[in-house]
Design a protein around this motif. Structure first.
Motif, PDB file in Angstrom:
ATOM      1  N   ARG A 107       9.800  12.353   4.527  1.00 26.26           N
ATOM      2  CA  ARG A 107       9.711  13.562   5.353  1.00 26.26           C
ATOM      3  C   ARG A 107       9.465  13.128   6.788  1.00 26.26           C
ATOM      4  N   ASN A 108       9.682  14.061   7.712  1.00 23.55           N
ATOM      5  CA  ASN A 108       9.447  13.728   9.114  1.00 23.55           C
ATOM      6  C   ASN A 108       8.876  14.930   9.836  1.00 23.55           C
ATOM      7  N   PHE A 121       0.862  -1.178   0.000  1.00 21.78           N
ATOM      8  CA  PHE A 121       0.000   0.000   0.000  1.00 21.78           C
ATOM      9  C   PHE A 121       0.901   1.231   0.000  1.00 21.78           C
ATOM     10  N   ILE A 122       0.940   1.922  -1.138  1.00 21.89           N
ATOM     11  CA  ILE A 122       1.873   3.026  -1.346  1.00 21.89           C
ATOM     12  C   ILE A 122       1.128   4.360  -1.288  1.00 21.89           C
ATOM     13  N   PRO A 123       1.495   5.230  -0.333  1.00 22.36           N
ATOM     14  CA  PRO A 123       0.862   6.556  -0.278  1.00 22.36           C
ATOM     15  C   PRO A 123       1.376   7.461  -1.401  1.00 22.36           C
ATOM     16  N   VAL A 124       0.452   8.202  -2.012  1.00 17.55           N
ATOM     17  CA  VAL A 124       0.772   9.094  -3.131  1.00 17.55           C
ATOM     18  C   VAL A 124       0.242  10.483  -2.814  1.00 17.55           C
ATOM     19  N   ARG A 176       9.325  11.685  16.906  1.00 20.80           N
ATOM     20  CA  ARG A 176       9.631  11.952  15.507  1.00 20.80           C
ATOM     21  C   ARG A 176       8.957  10.875  14.656  1.00 20.80           C
ATOM     22  N   VAL A 177       8.156  11.280  13.670  1.00 20.39           N
ATOM     23  CA  VAL A 177       7.445  10.365  12.780  1.00 20.39           C
ATOM     24  C   VAL A 177       8.011  10.544  11.375  1.00 20.39           C
ATOM     25  N   TYR A 178       8.376   9.429  10.732  1.00 21.66           N
ATOM     26  CA  TYR A 178       8.902   9.453   9.368  1.00 21.66           C
ATOM     27  C   TYR A 178       7.839   8.930   8.414  1.00 21.66           C
ATOM     28  N   VAL A 179       7.672   9.628   7.301  1.00 22.69           N
ATOM     29  CA  VAL A 179       6.675   9.258   6.299  1.00 22.69           C
ATOM     30  C   VAL A 179       7.386   9.111   4.954  1.00 22.69           C
ATOM     31  N   THR A 180       7.179   7.956   4.305  1.00 18.68           N
ATOM     32  CA  THR A 180       7.700   7.734   2.960  1.00 18.68           C
ATOM     33  C   THR A 180       6.509   7.711   2.009  1.00 18.68           C
ATOM     34  N   GLU A 181       6.581   8.504   0.943  1.00 16.41           N
ATOM     35  CA  GLU A 181       5.469   8.629   0.004  1.00 16.41           C
ATOM     36  C   GLU A 181       5.998   8.913  -1.389  1.00 16.41           C
ATOM     37  N   VAL A 182       5.135   8.768  -2.375  1.00 14.74           N
ATOM     38  CA  VAL A 182       5.476   9.101  -3.753  1.00 14.74           C
ATOM     39  C   VAL A 182       4.809  10.426  -4.091  1.00 14.74           C
ATOM     40  N   VAL A 183       5.597  11.387  -4.528  1.00 14.38           N
ATOM     41  CA  VAL A 183       5.064  12.669  -4.982  1.00 14.38           C
ATOM     42  C   VAL A 183       4.868  12.553  -6.492  1.00 14.38           C
ATOM     43  N   ALA A 184       3.610  12.584  -6.916  1.00 15.16           N
ATOM     44  CA  ALA A 184       3.272  12.324  -8.321  1.00 15.16           C
ATOM     45  C   ALA A 184       3.628  13.510  -9.206  1.00 15.16           C
ATOM     46  N   GLU A 185       4.237  13.197 -10.329  1.00 13.48           N
ATOM     47  CA  GLU A 185       4.469  14.178 -11.379  1.00 13.48           C
ATOM     48  C   GLU A 185       3.452  13.981 -12.501  1.00 13.48           C
ATOM     49  N   GLN A 186       3.049  12.723 -12.704  1.00 13.21           N
ATOM     50  CA  GLN A 186       2.018  12.391 -13.692  1.00 13.21           C
ATOM     51  C   GLN A 186       1.113  11.315 -13.103  1.00 13.21           C
ATOM     52  N   VAL A 187      -0.182  11.426 -13.389  1.00 18.37           N
ATOM     53  CA  VAL A 187      -1.139  10.397 -13.004  1.00 18.37           C
ATOM     54  C   VAL A 187      -1.956  10.058 -14.241  1.00 18.37           C
ATOM     55  N   GLN A 188      -2.002   8.771 -14.558  1.00 21.41           N
ATOM     56  CA  GLN A 188      -2.780   8.300 -15.702  1.00 21.41           C
ATOM     57  C   GLN A 188      -3.963   7.502 -15.161  1.00 21.41           C
ATOM     58  N   PHE A 189      -5.171   7.877 -15.556  1.00 22.04           N
ATOM     59  CA  PHE A 189      -6.374   7.166 -15.121  1.00 22.04           C
ATOM     60  C   PHE A 189      -6.551   5.959 -16.037  1.00 22.04           C
ATOM     61  N   LEU A 190      -6.493   4.760 -15.476  1.00 22.90           N
ATOM     62  CA  LEU A 190      -6.546   3.542 -16.287  1.00 22.90           C
ATOM     63  C   LEU A 190      -7.926   2.912 -16.339  1.00 22.90           C
TER      64      LEU A 190
END
Length: 154
Positions: free
Chosen positions: A80-81, A48-51, A89-103
């Protein structure tokens, strides 16, 4: 340095759209992505990848992407934290979208809407021409498409 992520999965819930104090739109959603391999029980595990999406792209995703629909995301991984209310201290790893394609095909009243959201400055040139170009000319049409082999790029 290279930091590039390409993901394809299904939304676990509708896009959550918020605005910064300066009025900039920010949307968040989670992509469920099945792993290629199975575990010892023969089941596929899911990541489960946060975007995170920004600006006009966030508004488009919020409007057209819904829970269960497939989407492809191209972006960068960001860590980020912050300090939570308990002083930890809470660390969050996420994907910052540059493009999103609706499939997935859009559902409901937005069925004639576009299927692609890219960087906000490249999404729409003007509202009248973008409305026409976003309509899928092949929607609901099951007839074969007549294309010459000379027209194919491969």
């Amino acid at each position: 340095m290279i930091n590039n992520a390409v993901l394809t999965g299904r939304l676990t819930k509708d896009v959550e759209l918020r605005y910064t104090p300066n009025g900039v739109a920010v949307g968040t959603f989670t992509l469920a992505i099945d792993r290629r391999t199975t575990n010892q029980q023969g089941e596929r595990e899911t990541d489960f990848i946060p975007v995170v999406v920004w600006r006009q792209q966030a508004e488009l995703c919020s409007q057209y992407l819904k829970k269960g629909q497939q989407a492809a995301v191209v972006g960068r991984i960001q860590v980020r934290n912050y300090e939570n209310g308990e002083g930890r201290r809470v660390y969050v790893t996420e994907v910052v979208a540059e493009q999103v394609q609706f499939l997935s095909a859009p559902t409901g009243s937005n069925a004639s809407a576009g299927s692609n959201a890219t960087n906000s400055n490249a999404t729409h040139s003007n509202s009248s021409s973008s409305q026409q170009s976003n309509e899928n000319p092949f929607a609901g049409d099951q007839r074969p498409i007549d294309i010459s082999d000379d027209d194919l790029p491969f």
